[in-house]
Motif scaffolding. Structure first.
Motif, mmCIF file in Angstrom:
data_model
loop_
_atom_site.group_PDB
_atom_site.id
_atom_site.type_symbol
_atom_site.label_atom_id
_atom_site.label_comp_id
_atom_site.label_asym_id
_atom_site.label_seq_id
_atom_site.Cartn_x
_atom_site.Cartn_y
_atom_site.Cartn_z
ATOM 1 N N VAL A 164 1.244 11.973 -4.076
ATOM 2 C CA VAL A 164 2.240 11.066 -3.611
ATOM 3 C C VAL A 164 3.282 10.743 -4.285
ATOM 4 O O VAL A 164 3.218 10.518 -5.406
ATOM 5 C CB VAL A 164 1.303 9.647 -3.184
ATOM 6 C CG1 VAL A 164 2.275 8.693 -2.549
ATOM 7 C CG2 VAL A 164 -0.104 9.904 -2.272
ATOM 8 N N VAL A 221 0.001 2.542 -9.767
ATOM 9 C CA VAL A 221 -0.828 3.212 -8.580
ATOM 10 C C VAL A 221 -2.094 3.808 -9.378
ATOM 11 O O VAL A 221 -3.350 3.315 -8.734
ATOM 12 C CB VAL A 221 -0.254 4.196 -7.905
ATOM 13 C CG1 VAL A 221 -0.983 4.736 -6.718
ATOM 14 C CG2 VAL A 221 1.004 3.654 -7.304
ATOM 15 N N LEU A 246 -5.422 5.545 1.204
ATOM 16 C CA LEU A 246 -4.001 5.453 0.795
ATOM 17 C C LEU A 246 -3.427 4.417 1.604
ATOM 18 O O LEU A 246 -2.201 3.977 1.194
ATOM 19 C CB LEU A 246 -3.398 6.578 0.629
ATOM 20 C CG LEU A 246 -3.892 7.853 0.064
ATOM 21 C CD1 LEU A 246 -2.997 9.070 0.229
ATOM 22 C CD2 LEU A 246 -4.190 7.387 -1.317
ATOM 23 N N ASN A 289 5.114 5.616 6.013
ATOM 24 C CA ASN A 289 5.297 5.379 4.629
ATOM 25 C C ASN A 289 5.488 4.042 4.182
ATOM 26 O O ASN A 289 6.303 3.292 4.961
ATOM 27 C CB ASN A 289 6.242 6.252 3.961
ATOM 28 C CG ASN A 289 6.082 7.723 3.996
ATOM 29 O OD1 ASN A 289 5.172 8.067 3.972
ATOM 30 N ND2 ASN A 289 7.259 8.421 4.031
ATOM 31 N N ALA A 295 5.161 4.805 -0.540
ATOM 32 C CA ALA A 295 5.020 6.144 -0.517
ATOM 33 C C ALA A 295 6.675 6.811 0.152
ATOM 34 O O ALA A 295 6.977 6.335 1.020
ATOM 35 C CB ALA A 295 4.143 6.904 0.295
ATOM 36 N N TYR A 347 4.094 12.819 0.961
ATOM 37 C CA TYR A 347 2.690 13.036 0.172
ATOM 38 C C TYR A 347 2.300 14.392 0.619
ATOM 39 O O TYR A 347 3.032 15.004 1.982
ATOM 40 C CB TYR A 347 1.770 11.764 0.669
ATOM 41 C CG TYR A 347 1.388 11.904 2.262
ATOM 42 C CD1 TYR A 347 0.215 12.898 2.720
ATOM 43 C CD2 TYR A 347 2.123 11.266 2.882
ATOM 44 C CE1 TYR A 347 0.124 12.720 4.196
ATOM 45 C CE2 TYR A 347 1.594 11.143 4.617
ATOM 46 C CZ TYR A 347 0.697 12.150 4.819
ATOM 47 O OH TYR A 347 0.356 12.261 6.071
ATOM 48 N N THR A 372 0.654 -1.315 0.079
ATOM 49 C CA THR A 372 0.055 0.027 -0.029
ATOM 50 C C THR A 372 0.802 1.218 0.147
ATOM 51 O O THR A 372 2.055 1.107 -0.031
ATOM 52 C CB THR A 372 -0.928 0.192 1.047
ATOM 53 O OG1 THR A 372 -0.072 -0.087 2.381
ATOM 54 C CG2 THR A 372 -1.932 -1.003 1.148
ATOM 55 N N LEU A 373 0.227 2.352 -0.348
ATOM 56 C CA LEU A 373 0.912 3.800 -0.238
ATOM 57 C C LEU A 373 1.379 3.865 1.269
ATOM 58 O O LEU A 373 2.669 4.357 1.395
ATOM 59 C CB LEU A 373 0.189 4.846 -0.913
ATOM 60 C CG LEU A 373 0.260 4.549 -2.317
ATOM 61 C CD1 LEU A 373 -0.907 5.496 -2.759
ATOM 62 C CD2 LEU A 373 1.322 4.686 -3.196
ATOM 63 N N ILE A 413 6.259 8.323 -4.844
ATOM 64 C CA ILE A 413 6.603 6.750 -4.432
ATOM 65 C C ILE A 413 7.939 6.506 -4.645
ATOM 66 O O ILE A 413 8.891 7.168 -5.298
ATOM 67 C CB ILE A 413 5.664 5.602 -5.263
ATOM 68 C CG1 ILE A 413 6.052 5.891 -6.809
ATOM 69 C CG2 ILE A 413 4.363 6.225 -4.974
ATOM 70 C CD1 ILE A 413 5.491 4.649 -7.635
#
Length: 538
Positions: A99, A118, A163, A82, A85, A88, A70-71, A101
């Motif tokens: 975001v 994403v 997110l 994070n 990510a 963000y 996941t982000l 990444i």
């Protein structure tokens, strides 16, 4: 609310590596020291649509998906970390989330994960409607390989939570018909095979970009409740989630661990009368008994929640007055009342014009008896016990409840005209929006009580327009603001009863790092901190 959550369903995780087998913790089954065997109910059991986050795997309940990344991630204290990510940002109007990444992440097939993947994942998830709520998302775009931008139609302080739950899939190879049976992600474990009805096998992702779990291979065996307990008793597992009825049992070489949860059980109570209106499906709307606030308040003040904990929950739970767990930043201590007060319940009914004029033990008003039905999913023994216990208690102060077990298809036709025992928990406050906002009344499984209070709606509107941190006070006022709210002191559109604990038996050679466990949502999330699990000496 997750209508398909059927209680605690056993899952067995087996983790092993090559090498000489040894005996662990005196168990009767031979396995290696980094072999983990667990029978737990995370994700609600075997997924009908496979391990596809776009179809709900991990994303509908916010649990650790294991295969996909996941982000962001929520910690046990509700802070954000994070994941994919790097950073963000959120615009002042809360309509744009940007975001950035990591640029070095590989999917399990060795292809590079980019912002396009994403964007693809979120756009597909919105179209499917089976994952997290993305109704406020207008579109998502990859600005470049490492930057993705989410555009929302309205200000939404809760979007940050979306997110944290949706696992990212590869655009190049994703097929909505087959992905769930052979998923590719970038998470800590790779998918190996799924023998439906029996097991799913995973192995550690050696290229995982974050700290890796200690255990090398996972074989998930799908077991029923009693089988999970039997596996623990026979020394076949390192960790087992067991039914509440087994929580106080003793098992040699294992320790009982009880995790608090925000997983509440509550009964929705229609607040509008039956005036002949129907839903689009032709189902009756409203109930002439529960539409009277005095009935709802009498139930909330008269029911003894501790008796429900000591009985149906076998002592494993906590009282709930508004369905919002104390571990959540928007919980409201003012929602609590002194419950189990039969005399107060009788007084509330009397002042509301409900009296037992024919001495049959049931009060009536204007010729209407205080009688209504409460439905529960017939396969859920905990909800059954709660419904029956509430019915028995309510009769003591003159309200007759007929508790009936039905299939979910049957409950669908009754949910906006009768009481229903629901299981509910979320670490995303937008769930309150769907549960109580007037415009959502009767929309699918949203707001089955048909509740609509303009003051409460305003609190939710304000929360959605505020920054995440400052929104918590507004979300808290949904429960009670001193004059209005959904709690027993307010309109009481629900009879919230208890939060259920999650009981586990853990082998004495396994440390599941209790101090880093994530908040347990509906269905549990025992693997939320699997990165911290260690094998230890007993």
């Amino acid at each position: 609310m997750d209508k398909k959550y059927l209680g605690i369903i056993g899952i067995v995780l087996v983790i092993c590596i090559a090498g000489a087998a040894i005996f662990l913790g005196g168990s009767s089954v031979e396995r290696n020291p980094d072999e983990l065997v667990a029978a737990v109910g995370a994700h609600g059991g075997e997924p009908e649509t496979g391990f596809d986050p776009i179809q709900g795997w991990g994303s509908s309940s916010g649990t650790e998906s294991l295969v996909q990344s996941t982000l962001l991630k929520r910690t046990g204290n509700m802070s954000l970390n994070n994941d994919l990510a790097e950073s963000y940002s959120v615009s002042d109007d809360l309509k744009t989330y940007t975001v950035n990444i990591k640029d070095n992440v590989k999917f399990h097939d060795n292809t590079t994960l980019t912002a396009k993947d994403v964007a693809f994942t979120y756009n597909e998830a919105k179209e499917s409607g089976a994952a997290c709520d993305l109704s406020s998302m207008e579109n998502v775009t990859a600005i470049n390989d490492t930057t993705v931008e989410f555009k929302l139609s309205d200000s939404d302080s809760t979007f940050i939570n979306k997110l944290c739950v949706l696992g990212i899939v590869p655009e190049a190879s994703y097929n909505n018909e087959s992905y769930g049976e052979n998923p590719i992600g970038s998470g800590p474990y790779k998918f190996v095979q799924w023998d439906k009805g029996q097991q799913a096998i995973f192995e550690l992702n050696d290229d995982y970009y974050n700290e890796k779990p200690e255990f090398k291979k996972l074989t998930i065996l799908f077991l029923e409740n009693d089988a999970a307990f039997a596996a623990a008793k026979n020394g076949e597992v390192d960790i087992a989630e067991v039914p509440l009825s087994y929580a106080k049992e003793d098992i040699s070489n294992m320790s009982a661990i009880i995790l608090d949860s925000v997983d509440a059980r509550g009964i929705s109570l229609p607040v509008v009368p039956n005036e002949g209106n129907t839903t689009e499906d032709g189902y009756a709307i409203g109930n002439n008994v529960t539409a009277d606030e005095n009935i709802r308040k009498a139930l909330n003040y008269g029911i003894n929640r501790q008796d429900l904990i000591d009985g149906p929950l076998n002592g494993q739970g906590n009282k709930s007055f508004d369905g919002i767990g104390s571990a959540l930043p928007w919980s409201n201590d003012e929602a609590a009342i002194e419950d189990g007060d039969i005399e107060q319940a009788k007084q509330i009914l009397k002042e509301g014009g409900w009296e037992d004029t024919d001495n049959d033990g049931i009060v009536e008003k204007n010729g209407t008896k205080a009688t209504f039905k409460v439905f529960y999913p017939s396969e859920d023994t905990t909800r059954q016990a709660i419904a029956i216990s509430v019915a028995e208690q309510a009769k003591e102060f003159g309200i007759e409840i007929e508790a009936e077990g039905k299939s979910w298809d049957e409950i669908d036709s009754q949910k906006v005209s009768n009481g229903v025992v629901w299981g509910y928990a979320s670490v995303d406050p937008s769930s309150l929006y769907h549960q109580y906002y007037g415009d959502f009344a009767g929309n699918g499984y949203d707001n089955p009580s048909y509740y609509n209070n303009s003051e409460v709606n305003q609190h939710m509107d304000q929360a959605m327009k505020s920054s995440e941190e400052s929104s918590y006070s507004s979300w808290s006022q949904v429960s009670w603001d001193g004059s209005n709210g959904i709690s027993p002191k307010g309109d009481a559109p629900w009879l919230w009863t208890v939060f259920v604990d999650y009981p586990y038996f853990v082998d004495n050679t396994l440390d599941i790092s209790e101090n880093t466990t994530t908040i347990q949502p509906h269905g549990g999330d025992i693997f939320g901190n699997i990165y911290d699990w260690k094998r230890v000496n007993s």
